[in-house]
Design a protein around this motif. Sequence first.
Motif, short mmCIF file in Angstrom:
data_model
loop_
_atom_site.label_atom_id
_atom_site.label_comp_id
_atom_site.label_asym_id
_atom_site.label_seq_id
_atom_site.Cartn_x
_atom_site.Cartn_y
_atom_site.Cartn_z
N LEU A 197 1.32 20.03 11.00
CA LEU A 197 2.11 21.00 11.76
C LEU A 197 3.39 20.41 12.33
O LEU A 197 4.38 21.12 12.51
CB LEU A 197 1.26 21.56 12.91
CG LEU A 197 -0.06 22.23 12.52
CD1 LEU A 197 -0.81 22.68 13.75
CD2 LEU A 197 0.19 23.40 11.58
N LYS A 198 3.37 19.11 12.59
CA LYS A 198 4.54 18.47 13.22
C LYS A 198 4.46 16.97 12.95
O LYS A 198 3.37 16.39 12.99
CB LYS A 198 4.54 18.74 14.73
CG LYS A 198 5.71 18.13 15.50
CD LYS A 198 6.98 18.94 15.35
CE LYS A 198 8.08 18.41 16.25
NZ LYS A 198 9.34 19.17 16.12
N THR A 199 5.60 16.36 12.68
CA THR A 199 5.67 14.91 12.47
C THR A 199 6.77 14.33 13.33
O THR A 199 7.88 14.89 13.39
CB THR A 199 5.93 14.58 11.00
OG1 THR A 199 4.87 15.11 10.19
CG2 THR A 199 6.00 13.07 10.78
N VAL A 200 6.46 13.24 14.01
CA VAL A 200 7.47 12.56 14.82
C VAL A 200 7.49 11.08 14.44
O VAL A 200 6.47 10.51 14.07
CB VAL A 200 7.17 12.70 16.34
CG1 VAL A 200 7.28 14.16 16.77
CG2 VAL A 200 5.82 12.13 16.69
N PRO A 201 8.68 10.46 14.49
CA PRO A 201 8.76 9.02 14.18
C PRO A 201 8.13 8.19 15.29
O PRO A 201 8.09 8.59 16.45
CB PRO A 201 10.26 8.78 14.07
CG PRO A 201 10.88 9.85 14.92
CD PRO A 201 9.98 11.05 14.80
N SER A 202 7.63 7.03 14.92
CA SER A 202 7.01 6.12 15.88
C SER A 202 7.40 4.70 15.53
O SER A 202 7.28 4.28 14.37
CB SER A 202 5.48 6.28 15.86
OG SER A 202 4.85 5.24 16.56
N GLU A 203 7.84 3.95 16.52
CA GLU A 203 8.24 2.56 16.29
C GLU A 203 7.07 1.72 15.82
O GLU A 203 7.21 0.88 14.93
CB GLU A 203 8.83 1.99 17.58
CG GLU A 203 9.34 0.56 17.42
CD GLU A 203 10.00 0.05 18.68
OE1 GLU A 203 10.16 -1.18 18.81
OE2 GLU A 203 10.36 0.87 19.55
N ARG A 204 5.90 1.95 16.41
CA ARG A 204 4.74 1.14 16.06
C ARG A 204 4.01 1.67 14.82
O ARG A 204 3.56 0.89 13.98
CB ARG A 204 3.76 1.10 17.24
CG ARG A 204 2.49 0.31 16.94
CD ARG A 204 1.56 0.25 18.13
NE ARG A 204 0.32 -0.41 17.80
CZ ARG A 204 -0.73 -0.52 18.63
NH1 ARG A 204 -0.66 -0.03 19.85
NH2 ARG A 204 -1.82 -1.14 18.22
N PHE A 205 3.89 3.01 14.69
CA PHE A 205 3.05 3.59 13.65
C PHE A 205 3.85 4.21 12.51
O PHE A 205 3.27 4.78 11.60
CB PHE A 205 2.14 4.67 14.26
CG PHE A 205 1.25 4.14 15.37
CD1 PHE A 205 0.19 3.29 15.09
CD2 PHE A 205 1.51 4.48 16.69
CE1 PHE A 205 -0.63 2.81 16.10
CE2 PHE A 205 0.70 4.00 17.72
CZ PHE A 205 -0.36 3.17 17.42
N GLN A 206 5.16 4.12 12.55
CA GLN A 206 6.08 4.71 11.55
C GLN A 206 6.16 6.22 11.73
O GLN A 206 7.22 6.76 12.01
CB GLN A 206 5.65 4.35 10.12
CG GLN A 206 6.67 4.84 9.08
CD GLN A 206 6.22 4.54 7.65
OE1 GLN A 206 5.06 4.22 7.40
NE2 GLN A 206 7.15 4.64 6.72
N TRP A 207 5.02 6.90 11.53
CA TRP A 207 4.99 8.35 11.72
C TRP A 207 3.69 8.73 12.41
O TRP A 207 2.64 8.14 12.16
CB TRP A 207 5.07 9.10 10.38
CG TRP A 207 6.30 8.81 9.58
CD1 TRP A 207 6.40 7.99 8.50
CD2 TRP A 207 7.61 9.31 9.83
NE1 TRP A 207 7.69 7.95 8.04
CE2 TRP A 207 8.46 8.76 8.84
CE3 TRP A 207 8.16 10.17 10.78
CZ2 TRP A 207 9.81 9.03 8.77
CZ3 TRP A 207 9.52 10.44 10.71
CH2 TRP A 207 10.33 9.89 9.72
N LEU A 208 3.79 9.75 13.28
CA LEU A 208 2.60 10.36 13.87
C LEU A 208 2.62 11.84 13.51
O LEU A 208 3.64 12.52 13.67
CB LEU A 208 2.59 10.18 15.40
CG LEU A 208 2.37 8.76 15.91
CD1 LEU A 208 2.48 8.71 17.44
CD2 LEU A 208 1.01 8.21 15.48
N ASN A 209 1.49 12.33 13.04
CA ASN A 209 1.39 13.69 12.55
C ASN A 209 0.38 14.50 13.35
O ASN A 209 -0.76 14.06 13.56
CB ASN A 209 0.93 13.69 11.09
CG ASN A 209 1.75 12.76 10.22
OD1 ASN A 209 2.81 13.14 9.74
ND2 ASN A 209 1.26 11.55 10.00
#
Length: 290
Positions: A197-209
């Motif tokens: 439904l939504k994806t955001v960038p994350s410095e540690r995890f690359q992407w969080l969904n």
Amino acid sequence: MLPTETHSVPLQEKPIRLQDYGAGIFTKTPTKSALKKALKKELISVDGKIATTATFLYGHEVIIFREPPSLAPKKTLVFPLEVVYQDDYLAVIYKPAGILTSGNKFITVANALAQNLHSSTQEDKISPRPAHRLDYPTTGLLLIGKTNTALAALHQLFEHKTIAKTYFAVAIGAMKTQGTIQEPVDGKMAISSYEVLKTVPSERFQWLNLVKLSPKTGRRHQLRKHLASLNNPILGDKEYGTEPLILNGKGLYLHAYSLTFTHPFSQEKMTFTKALPSKFTKLFPDYGGF
């Protein structure tokens, strides 16, 4: 006098063994195993006669459980639960993270139900029991049976896959926008559908969904294992996550969001939802679908 519990048996369509009928009718016999132990210790009588595993019930019998001195008094668990819905047959409660649904531990949802729910007025009332399980770290809606027939009916609904369950999870890494996972779990076929439904960038995890999940089967740890099989483990999953990417201190980001089913007695179609915990909305503050 030793503490006792009494149960009146409603008329049965056909004779049934006490060992098949009696699990859950008394607080000290929530399972078949506990019932058999009580029968072996001669703690249960039917119409004044000591009962055995061979005792049949036809209807209108009075079953009495007499608690032995070694078990009385028993420590009572004080654990408030949020009750989403209840009637004379069933209930829906919110299970917080960090508590077992049931089992041999003292602190379980099952042990806390009686103090949080109204007792049924039906003849076959039992100490309320969960009709399914949620993992220890999982939050969300849990369906409860308050009578013997209701619990059996709910088990049938789950067995026939006529209860629709929706979960939300936060998964790590790049993902396809949707899909269906068909991977065996513990040697049995398991099917889960998912939608990102939504994806955001994350410095540690690359992407969080933010992922919406619809399990078609109900295997143990199914959703956790299925997402891990895609190399998209659930955030905070210490059991199936990848070691460098395991998040500590925030718990598992898996939430049982909704239950939809037809009430087994009123035949009313019922849908219950429970908003996601704040740890989800903190990661996805701009998502408007909560």
